[in-house]
Design a protein around this motif. Structure first.
Motif, PDB file in Angstrom:
ATOM      1  N   TYR A 151       0.645   5.688   0.237  1.00 47.26           N
ATOM      2  CA  TYR A 151      -0.183   6.869   0.523  1.00 47.26           C
ATOM      3  C   TYR A 151      -0.056   7.877  -0.617  1.00 47.26           C
ATOM      4  CZ  TYR A 151      -2.190  10.921   2.824  1.00 47.26           C
ATOM      5  OH  TYR A 151      -2.969  12.010   3.126  1.00 47.26           O
ATOM      6  N   SER A 184      -4.678   5.970   0.899  1.00 50.12           N
ATOM      7  CA  SER A 184      -3.673   5.007   0.444  1.00 50.12           C
ATOM      8  C   SER A 184      -4.307   3.984  -0.489  1.00 50.12           C
ATOM      9  CB  SER A 184      -3.011   4.303   1.639  1.00 50.12           C
ATOM     10  OG  SER A 184      -3.985   3.679   2.425  1.00 50.12           O
ATOM     11  N   VAL A 185      -3.492   3.471  -1.431  1.00 45.32           N
ATOM     12  CA  VAL A 185      -3.984   2.516  -2.419  1.00 45.32           C
ATOM     13  C   VAL A 185      -3.024   1.338  -2.539  1.00 45.32           C
ATOM     14  CG1 VAL A 185      -5.220   4.201  -3.854  1.00 45.32           C
ATOM     15  CG2 VAL A 185      -2.799   3.775  -4.275  1.00 45.32           C
ATOM     16  N   ASN A 186      -3.545   0.222  -3.086  1.00 48.35           N
ATOM     17  CA  ASN A 186      -2.713  -0.942  -3.365  1.00 48.35           C
ATOM     18  C   ASN A 186      -1.971  -0.706  -4.682  1.00 48.35           C
ATOM     19  OD1 ASN A 186      -1.934  -3.565  -4.491  1.00 48.35           O
ATOM     20  ND2 ASN A 186      -3.075  -4.432  -2.775  1.00 48.35           N
ATOM     21  N   HIS A 200       0.829  -1.195   0.000  1.00 45.28           N
ATOM     22  CA  HIS A 200       0.000   0.000   0.000  1.00 45.28           C
ATOM     23  C   HIS A 200       0.870   1.254   0.000  1.00 45.28           C
ATOM     24  CE1 HIS A 200      -3.399  -2.603   0.704  1.00 45.28           C
ATOM     25  NE2 HIS A 200      -4.205  -1.557   0.588  1.00 45.28           N
TER      26      HIS A 200
END
Length: 308
Positions: A5, A12-14, A3
């Protein structure tokens, strides 16, 4: 661990999901000559990215996909540079207008609503028309379409011939006023800024049905125009509205650049009508998903109504 930010988006993303989305959209970009923004922006919104950030960061990502696709199609001889330049000049002017519209709407608090509604309307109109037309062609109804086109074309052709600045576009095999692609470029440029798209999903049908260009040249020329329109929109969005999340854009860009190369190879093996019907189906699916999102969240509509 996977993850990351995103500072501008504020969440936050994968990394793998974002990279994969970039690859998927790059693939479609290479096959259909669209920047892929009409798919990417709603997909990013679904993953929790604010619409204004999704639209602006996506136009940055499209630069990567369309650079990769343009080079590949140019090698195949599918780019009408003269037509592309006229569409581009119009696109740059339209892009500037669109960015200012977003700035005003952001100040009013209605930007996100406008982006969502514009999507649903444009995707519905373009997808529906392409789907019906392609289906009739594939069914062998092309005779009736051709005859109706001829009667329409005589009036359309007469009108086109009365316009000044008649220009030969040898690569596309057509002759028309340079004002037509210029005007269409302005229109698509405005939409590019508002919707965070290269305008390809509108530009491709416009080139096929209004400019009468062959499908294989449309794909390469559309990508060429999208590339430079999006460079302009990205710089404007970053400078004026501070909505470009460069971390997000770089992840998308890496995926889409790889995907576009594979897409270009696939496009060589598909016929024009097959390309159109697959693209139309994708456009309609995305429109239905976005419409459902709008209708299932009545607070957006209520908030918009409350603002008036």
């Amino acid at each position: 661990m996977l993850h990351m930010y995103l500072p501008i988006a504020g969440n936050s993303v994968n990394i793998l999901i974002i990279f994969g989305l970039g690859g998927l959209v790059g693939l479609l970009s290479g096959i259909f000559g669209v920047g892929g923004g009409f798919l990417m922006t709603p997909l990013l919104i679904m993953f929790g990215i604010p619409p204004t950030v999704a639209a602006a960061s996506d136009s940055n990502q499209i630069v990567g996909a369309s650079t990769s696709g343009t080079i590949a199609h140019y090698r195949l001889g599918n780019v009408d540079v003269k037509m592309g330049m006229l569409l581009l000049i119009g696109g740059v002017v339209g892009g500037d207008i669109g960015v200012h519209i977003i700035k005003v709407l952001k100040a009013l608090g209605n930007a996100d609503f406008l982006i969502n509604i514009t999507y649903v309307v444009m995707l519905g109109v373009v997808g529906g028309y392409m789907f019906v037309e392609s289906l009739q062609s594939l069914k062998g109804g092309s005779k009736s379409i051709a005859t109706s086109k001829e009667s329409k074309e005589s009036l359309y052709a007469k009108l086109m011939k009365t316009l000044p600045f008649q220009t030969n576009f040898q690569k596309s095999g057509i002759k028309m006023s340079a004002l037509i692609p210029l005007g269409l470029g302005v229109f698509v440029g405005i939409l590019a800024a508002i919707m965070g798209v290269g305008g390809g999903f509108i530009m491709v049908p416009v080139m096929v049905y209004l400019l009468r260009m062959p499908m294989h040249v449309v794909v390469g020329t559309s990508l060429f125009q999208i590339l430079f329109t999006c460079i302009n929109v990205t710089i404007m969005q970053a400078y004026s509205n501070h909505t470009v999340d460069f971390v997000l854009a770089v992840l998308l860009l890496l995926g889409s650049t790889i995907g576009a190369q594979f897409g270009t190879r696939i496009s060589k093996n598909l016929k024009g009508d097959q390309l159109k019907i697959i693209l139309a189906s994708i456009v309609i699916l995305v429109m239905l998903k976005m419409l459902y999102g709008l209708l299932s969240r009545p607070e957006i509509l209520l908030a918009y109504a409350g603002g008036h």
